[in-house]
Design a protein around this motif. Structure first.
Motif, PDB file in Angstrom:
ATOM      1  N   PRO A 141      -1.409   0.339   8.846  1.00  0.00           N
ATOM      2  CA  PRO A 141      -2.531   0.982   8.249  1.00  0.00           C
ATOM      3  C   PRO A 141      -3.257   1.287   8.228  1.00  0.00           C
ATOM      4  O   PRO A 141      -3.882   2.507   7.707  1.00  0.00           O
ATOM      5  N   LYS A 142      -3.721   1.792   9.798  1.00  0.00           N
ATOM      6  CA  LYS A 142      -4.824   2.521   9.965  1.00  0.00           C
ATOM      7  C   LYS A 142      -4.090   4.266  10.127  1.00  0.00           C
ATOM      8  O   LYS A 142      -4.773   5.224   9.439  1.00  0.00           O
TER       9      LYS A 142
ATOM     10  N   GLU B  17      -5.415   7.395   7.413  1.00  0.00           N
ATOM     11  CA  GLU B  17      -5.251   8.592   7.799  1.00  0.00           C
ATOM     12  C   GLU B  17      -4.302   9.625   6.485  1.00  0.00           C
ATOM     13  O   GLU B  17      -4.948  10.341   6.204  1.00  0.00           O
ATOM     14  N   ALA B  18      -3.247   9.171   6.848  1.00  0.00           N
ATOM     15  CA  ALA B  18      -2.542  10.161   5.940  1.00  0.00           C
ATOM     16  C   ALA B  18      -2.910  10.446   4.303  1.00  0.00           C
ATOM     17  O   ALA B  18      -3.152  11.204   3.888  1.00  0.00           O
ATOM     18  N   LEU B  19      -2.983   9.016   3.845  1.00  0.00           N
ATOM     19  CA  LEU B  19      -2.959   8.738   2.662  1.00  0.00           C
ATOM     20  C   LEU B  19      -4.560   9.692   1.612  1.00  0.00           C
ATOM     21  O   LEU B  19      -4.832  10.726   1.462  1.00  0.00           O
ATOM     22  N   GLN B  20      -5.746   9.705   3.250  1.00  0.00           N
ATOM     23  CA  GLN B  20      -6.547  10.285   3.126  1.00  0.00           C
ATOM     24  C   GLN B  20      -6.273  11.138   3.215  1.00  0.00           C
ATOM     25  O   GLN B  20      -6.765  12.809   2.265  1.00  0.00           O
TER      26      GLN B  20
ATOM     27  N   SER C 179      -3.283   1.285  -3.648  1.00  0.00           N
ATOM     28  CA  SER C 179      -2.963   1.597  -1.984  1.00  0.00           C
ATOM     29  C   SER C 179      -4.189   1.397  -1.118  1.00  0.00           C
ATOM     30  O   SER C 179      -4.194   0.456   0.025  1.00  0.00           O
ATOM     31  N   LEU C 180      -5.685   2.180  -1.401  1.00  0.00           N
ATOM     32  CA  LEU C 180      -6.280   2.108  -0.476  1.00  0.00           C
ATOM     33  C   LEU C 180      -6.740   0.074  -0.644  1.00  0.00           C
ATOM     34  O   LEU C 180      -6.812   0.026   1.193  1.00  0.00           O
ATOM     35  N   GLU C 181      -7.084  -0.561  -1.221  1.00  0.00           N
ATOM     36  CA  GLU C 181      -7.303  -1.735  -1.034  1.00  0.00           C
ATOM     37  C   GLU C 181      -6.028  -3.082  -0.218  1.00  0.00           C
ATOM     38  O   GLU C 181      -6.503  -3.025   0.859  1.00  0.00           O
ATOM     39  N   HIS C 182      -5.086  -2.550  -0.230  1.00  0.00           N
ATOM     40  CA  HIS C 182      -4.057  -3.341   0.235  1.00  0.00           C
ATOM     41  C   HIS C 182      -3.916  -1.880   1.874  1.00  0.00           C
ATOM     42  O   HIS C 182      -4.103  -3.091   3.086  1.00  0.00           O
ATOM     43  N   LEU C 183      -4.262  -1.447   1.983  1.00  0.00           N
ATOM     44  CA  LEU C 183      -4.181  -0.598   3.591  1.00  0.00           C
ATOM     45  C   LEU C 183      -5.574  -1.059   4.192  1.00  0.00           C
ATOM     46  O   LEU C 183      -5.458  -1.598   5.890  1.00  0.00           O
TER      47      LEU C 183
ATOM     48  N   GLY D 161       1.217  -1.534  -0.184  1.00  0.00           N
ATOM     49  CA  GLY D 161       0.077  -0.218  -0.270  1.00  0.00           C
ATOM     50  C   GLY D 161       0.314   0.928   0.465  1.00  0.00           C
ATOM     51  O   GLY D 161       0.871   2.510  -0.916  1.00  0.00           O
ATOM     52  N   VAL D 162       2.180   1.248   0.235  1.00  0.00           N
ATOM     53  CA  VAL D 162       2.875   2.295   1.234  1.00  0.00           C
ATOM     54  C   VAL D 162       3.722   2.400  -0.589  1.00  0.00           C
ATOM     55  O   VAL D 162       3.691   3.611  -1.150  1.00  0.00           O
ATOM     56  N   ILE D 163       3.521   1.386  -0.961  1.00  0.00           N
ATOM     57  CA  ILE D 163       4.965   1.525  -2.559  1.00  0.00           C
ATOM     58  C   ILE D 163       3.978   2.047  -3.654  1.00  0.00           C
ATOM     59  O   ILE D 163       3.914   2.686  -4.636  1.00  0.00           O
ATOM     60  N   ALA D 164       2.312   1.821  -3.776  1.00  0.00           N
ATOM     61  CA  ALA D 164       0.995   1.717  -4.414  1.00  0.00           C
ATOM     62  C   ALA D 164       0.752   3.125  -3.988  1.00  0.00           C
ATOM     63  O   ALA D 164       0.815   4.604  -5.313  1.00  0.00           O
TER      64      ALA D 164
END
Length: 169
Positions: A139-140, A144-147, A122-126, A110-113
């Motif tokens: 992952p939580k 949050e950081a991705l959002q 990324s969302l799918e993996h996290l 998820g981080v790599i994607a």
């Protein structure tokens, strides 16, 4: 300490007070099997930030001695430290091929994607990592950081998870 960098630096300093051959001897006493001691030593070398040495040691250990998913996860982590993103992703994919429930591999993919601009993957993996291990904080925090668009704040998990995770508040 809540300061991960200070904790890491302290751990490195403590570990570096010991010779690698002494650490291996202690691990051999603990595990009773040279290959298992070498796997454990590769993880200690990783924590000592002696990545090249640890990866080389892990690659020399017979794959039959170690759970294949764990082996690929650890090799993926060494690739991350070499800034070999494609190599890391390939190892994490191999990890999940052997064990689709290996949550840290999902987190790291998820981080790599996310870093490659593949937000949906990324969302799918996290989300899958968080679903597999409800008490797993990385992952939580990464979701949050991705959002919030803070892709640079995403973090890899660089150690296998303990069997029982502490509950998060």
């Amino acid at each position: 300490s809540g300061n991960r960098d200070a904790l890491r630096l302290c751990e490195v300093a403590i570990l570096n007070k010991h010779a690698v051959q002494d650490i291996r001897a202690a691990l051999l006493d603990t595990y009773g099997h040279p290959a298992r001691a070498d796997v454990a030593l590769s993880r200690v070398l990783f924590r000592m930030e002696r990545y090249r040495e640890g990866e080389a040691l892990l690659r020399r250990v017979s794959p039959q001695v170690l759970d294949g998913a764990l082996r690929h996860f650890l090799l993926g982590n060494f690739a991350v430290k070499r800034d070999d993103v494609e190599g890391a992703a390939a190892e994490y994919d191999r990890c999940l091929a052997g064990d689709p429930t290996f949550a840290p591999a999902h987190n790291n993919l998820g981080v790599i994607a996310a870093a490659q601009g593949r937000r949906r993957q990324s969302l799918e993996h996290l989300i899958e990592a968080a679903r597999l291990k409800p008490g797993y904080a990385d992952p939580k925090q990464n979701l949050e950081a991705l959002q919030e668009g803070r892709v640079s704040d995403l973090r890899h998990t660089l150690a296998p998870l303990r069997a029982v995770l502490r509950p998060t508040s």
